[in-house]
Motif scaffolding. Structure first.
Motif, PDB file in Angstrom:
ATOM      1  N   GLU A 112       0.774  -1.342  -0.067  1.00  0.00           N
ATOM      2  CA  GLU A 112      -0.209   0.506  -0.268  1.00  0.00           C
ATOM      3  C   GLU A 112       1.037   1.125  -0.707  1.00  0.00           C
ATOM      4  O   GLU A 112       0.138   1.734  -0.539  1.00  0.00           O
ATOM      5  CB  GLU A 112      -0.526   0.105   1.272  1.00  0.00           C
ATOM      6  N   TRP A 155      -2.096  -7.949   2.005  1.00  0.00           N
ATOM      7  CA  TRP A 155      -2.089  -7.100   1.580  1.00  0.00           C
ATOM      8  C   TRP A 155      -3.379  -6.017   2.459  1.00  0.00           C
ATOM      9  O   TRP A 155      -4.299  -7.283   2.625  1.00  0.00           O
ATOM     10  CB  TRP A 155      -2.497  -6.628   0.563  1.00  0.00           C
ATOM     11  N   ASP A 187      -4.619  -3.710   2.411  1.00  0.00           N
ATOM     12  CA  ASP A 187      -5.463  -3.045   1.133  1.00  0.00           C
ATOM     13  C   ASP A 187      -5.520  -3.614  -0.354  1.00  0.00           C
ATOM     14  O   ASP A 187      -4.699  -2.966  -1.220  1.00  0.00           O
ATOM     15  CB  ASP A 187      -5.584  -1.481   1.380  1.00  0.00           C
ATOM     16  N   GLN A 205      -5.624  -1.109  -3.221  1.00  0.00           N
ATOM     17  CA  GLN A 205      -4.693  -0.182  -2.910  1.00  0.00           C
ATOM     18  C   GLN A 205      -3.279  -0.800  -3.831  1.00  0.00           C
ATOM     19  O   GLN A 205      -2.887   0.553  -4.191  1.00  0.00           O
ATOM     20  CB  GLN A 205      -4.701   0.908  -1.980  1.00  0.00           C
TER      21      GLN A 205
END
Length: 252
Positions: A93, A114, A116, A119
């Motif tokens: 991110e 991850w 997000d 992103q």
């Protein structure tokens, strides 16, 4: 989330390391999907202990940036420096590289960690040069392999599948991030064949995130059965499974 600054970081090299021949098989497989020109600058996103980063530098002859959030794993990688590799603290991110700074991004079994994913893929697009390629090496919930060691841990297959998104979901996320996903999943066979004893010794270190999520009452009995089988037939060759990968491109 798995804490790679704790126990997992300390056992990763022994439990997930790759011999040089296996690294070469992986990098040769990646090269099929990347431009033929050399040098290529590569981001190894989630580089961990650096098991692939030096091999990427040798294969593609450009700069390799290993970006890794775990201090423990990044410091382990830095114990074996390579002139073509720079290790940096960062995450999917928040990639600490300028826009359009690399020709290729490798995401090797990191996507499910991850926080997000959208992103992260936007960041991957940002750092790729136009026409650059990102290789998303991950498992997918709808094409999971039937690993031989699942027989020892009844919940393991469901635990693993729950960590991953489907192929279609990954393609949708990539498209939303501005990347063009390939239509088909690429399959790669690169892992070293191992005996039952070698497989037990590696897995018993519990360096796979699967074991962080299994019910506690499955883990010790499962390893006890596995150890007994390894003792009875230590030299038995265990199956080698093909790995799955999506190829993503930043439009020119």
């Amino acid at each position: 989330m798995v804490d790679y600054n704790g126990r997992m970081g300390s056992v990763y090299v022994a439990g997930r390391g790759m011999p040089p021949a296996e690294v070469r098989r992986w990098t040769s497989a990646f090269a099929i999907h990347l431009p033929q020109r050399r040098p290529l600058d590569v981001l190894d996103l989630g580089s961990g202990t650096g098991r692939l980063s030096p091999g990427l530098a040798a294969e593609f002859q450009g700069r390799v940036y290993g970006v890794e959030p775990s201090d423990v794993m990044r410091e382990a990688a830095e114990q074996a420096p390579h002139p073509g590799v720079t290790y940096l603290k960062g995450s999917a991110e928040h990639i600490p590289l300028p826009e359009a700074s690399v020709d290729a991004v490798l995401m090797f079994l990191t996507f499910h960690h991850w926080t997000d994913p959208l992103q992260g893929l936007r960041e991957v697009r940002r750092v790729l040069r136009p026409g650059g390629v990102a290789l998303l090496r991950t498992q997918f919930s709808d094409v999971m392999p039937d690993l031989f060691w699942y027989e020892y841990f009844p919940s393991a297959r469901a635990v693993d599948a729950a960590m991953y998104v489907s192929v279609a979901a990954a393609q949708t996320l990539a498209t939303e991030a501005g990347l063009v996903p390939g239509d088909d999943v690429v399959r790669i066979t690169a892992e070293e064949p191992r005996t039952q004893q070698e497989s037990y010794e590696r897995l018993s270190l519990r360096a796979l995130s699967t074991f962080e999520h299994l019910p506690a009452d499955e883990v010790d009995p499962g390893f006890a059965r596995f150890a007994a089988d390894a003792e009875r037939d230590p030299d038995r060759q265990m199956p080698v499974y093909s790995a799955t990968m999506l190829v993503l491109t930043r439009p020119s």
